[in-house]
Design a protein around this motif. Structure first.
Motif, mmCIF file in Angstrom:
data_model
loop_
_atom_site.group_PDB
_atom_site.id
_atom_site.type_symbol
_atom_site.label_atom_id
_atom_site.label_comp_id
_atom_site.label_asym_id
_atom_site.label_seq_id
_atom_site.Cartn_x
_atom_site.Cartn_y
_atom_site.Cartn_z
ATOM 1 N N UNK A 135 37.279 64.589 67.612
ATOM 2 C CA UNK A 135 36.187 64.419 66.663
ATOM 3 C C UNK A 135 36.518 64.243 65.293
ATOM 4 N N UNK A 136 35.827 63.578 64.763
ATOM 5 C CA UNK A 136 36.530 62.973 63.151
ATOM 6 C C UNK A 136 35.028 63.342 62.434
ATOM 7 N N UNK A 183 47.021 66.888 64.484
ATOM 8 C CA UNK A 183 46.218 67.791 64.419
ATOM 9 C C UNK A 183 46.450 68.301 62.341
ATOM 10 N N UNK A 184 45.633 69.589 62.073
ATOM 11 C CA UNK A 184 45.439 70.069 61.022
ATOM 12 C C UNK A 184 46.763 69.930 60.564
ATOM 13 N N UNK A 188 30.529 56.836 44.012
ATOM 14 C CA UNK A 188 31.097 57.952 45.693
ATOM 15 C C UNK A 188 33.360 58.025 45.586
ATOM 16 N N UNK A 189 33.357 58.939 46.329
ATOM 17 C CA UNK A 189 34.638 58.724 47.284
ATOM 18 C C UNK A 189 34.192 58.989 48.344
ATOM 19 N N UNK A 190 35.290 58.590 49.111
ATOM 20 C CA UNK A 190 35.087 57.878 50.785
ATOM 21 C C UNK A 190 36.436 59.869 50.795
ATOM 22 N N UNK A 191 36.279 60.656 51.928
ATOM 23 C CA UNK A 191 37.348 61.359 52.170
ATOM 24 C C UNK A 191 37.070 61.548 54.112
ATOM 25 N N UNK A 192 38.869 60.899 53.994
ATOM 26 C CA UNK A 192 38.789 61.074 56.413
ATOM 27 C C UNK A 192 40.082 61.989 56.605
ATOM 28 N N UNK A 193 40.085 61.578 58.181
ATOM 29 C CA UNK A 193 41.316 62.081 58.665
ATOM 30 C C UNK A 193 42.137 60.767 58.399
ATOM 31 N N UNK A 194 43.015 61.313 57.710
ATOM 32 C CA UNK A 194 44.444 60.227 58.410
ATOM 33 C C UNK A 194 44.571 59.641 59.256
ATOM 34 N N UNK A 195 45.540 60.609 60.015
ATOM 35 C CA UNK A 195 45.401 60.177 61.911
ATOM 36 C C UNK A 195 44.046 60.347 62.499
ATOM 37 N N UNK A 196 43.653 59.163 63.278
ATOM 38 C CA UNK A 196 42.411 59.873 63.910
ATOM 39 C C UNK A 196 42.936 59.947 64.713
#
Length: 112
Positions: free
Chosen positions: A76-77, A47-48, A63-71
């Motif tokens: 929701x992601x 989780x967080x 640009x850069x992309x920010x995302x959740x490392x563990x989906x």
């Protein structure tokens, strides 16, 4: 059977010290596994947490992309695309997303 009958006070007690030591060793391993799982959860694996989000950037791209490392399945992601400061403010930026990625996610909203 390695169990021996030992008299303690008025009680006759069966004891198997080898089995008891194996049991204690297994319990310590179990506590270690639980501690590792709890630590992974605190760090963001489930989780967080401090390691749950990451950013991918290439200096040659605007640009850069920010995302959740563990989906996580069915949760929701947020996928955030951030423009670099040197990018002109009113310039257009086309973003292409792989069909293979889109086949495995459901887009619920896009916010400019």
């Amino acid at each position: 059977m390695a169990s021996t009958l030992k008299r303690i006070g008025d009680l006759d007690i069966h004891q198997d010290l080898a089995f008891q030591r194996r049991s204690w060793r297994l319990q310590r391993v179990g506590w270690g596994v639980l501690a590792v799982i709890a630590l992974a959860g605190l760090l963001g694996l489930f989780g967080q947490g401090p390691f749950s989000r990451t950013t991918a950037a290439d200096p040659s791209l605007p640009f850069s992309v920010e995302y959740d490392r563990f989906a996580r399945f069915r949760s929701p992601m947020i996928l955030r695309i951030l423009l670099n400061e040197e990018h002109p403010p009113r310039a257009m930026l086309d973003v292409w997303v792989s069909r293979a990625y889109l086949d495995h996610v459901q887009i619920t909203g896009i916010t400019p």
